[in-house]
Enzyme design. Structure first.
Site: not given
Length: 202
Positions: A102, A152, A183
């Site tokens: 991320s 996501d 995610h």
């Protein structure tokens, strides 16, 4: 920048540089490193930008868009710090594999796309490009493993594909894994990253 260095059992293996997601710290990805390359050295950072108390590697605006000035500044600091610590801990900065999730994957991707002297290998879990115009140097020595979730909510499929295209356009050898997940990081992704890492040594 706060960090942990763990000397690996096998100095011939490519060291891992761990870059956590929003709210993580230098401990967050250590278990992943144990799966991906248990005998490799590990350098794990804690992002020094606070977003309402959550650690990040660079700032972003309230709508979730990147603060590009912060991203540029912090990318430069990260690349410089890795080179400094490589001398301190006696590993080859040119051989490291960035492992980012991320927010950490975003700064690793930005480093690859904006600094020719940064990472040549990276594992990017759920990353996206900054959207900023990039310098157009070649990445024909680079190898990247990218994972993305088609559902996501934070990184769109189009964003993930845009990053893959940007890296491939420069000549990087890009392998990607798409899952039906959101995610969250899955074991399927981590095990595939391990297989990719092993293949880089073959």
């Amino acid at each position: 920048m706060e960090h942990i260095f763990i000397q690996g059992k096998n100095k011939d293996l490519m060291p891992l540089v761990l870059l956590h997601g929003t709210g993580g710290d230098e401990q967050s990805l250590l278990e992943l490193a144990e799966i991906i390359a248990p005998d490799a050295s590990v350098l794990s950072f804690r992002g020094d930008v606070s977003e309402h108390g959550a650690n990040r590697f660079f700032a972003r605006y309230a709508d979730g868009s990147f603060d590009l000035a912060s991203l540029k500044e912090k990318t430069g600091e990260l690349v410089t710090e890795i080179k400094r610590l490589a001398e301190k801990y006696d590993f080859d900065a040119e051989q490291v594999v960035a492992v980012g999730y991320s927010n950490g994957a975003n700064i690793a991707a930005n480093a690859m796309l904006t600094d020719a002297a940064s990472f040549q290998k990276a594992i990017l879990f759920h990353a996206m490009p900054s959207g900023e115009a990039m310098p157009d140097f070649a990445l024909d020595r680079a190898a990247v493993f990218v994972t993305a979730g088609v559902n996501d909510p934070l990184v769109t499929a189009a964003g993930s594909q845009s990053l893959i295209d940007a890296l491939s356009h420069r000549g990087a050898a890009v392998e990607s894994l798409w899952t039906q997940n959101g995610h969250n990081l899955t074991m399927v992704e981590v095990e595939a990253a391990r297989d990719w890492y092993v293949a880089q040594h073959d």
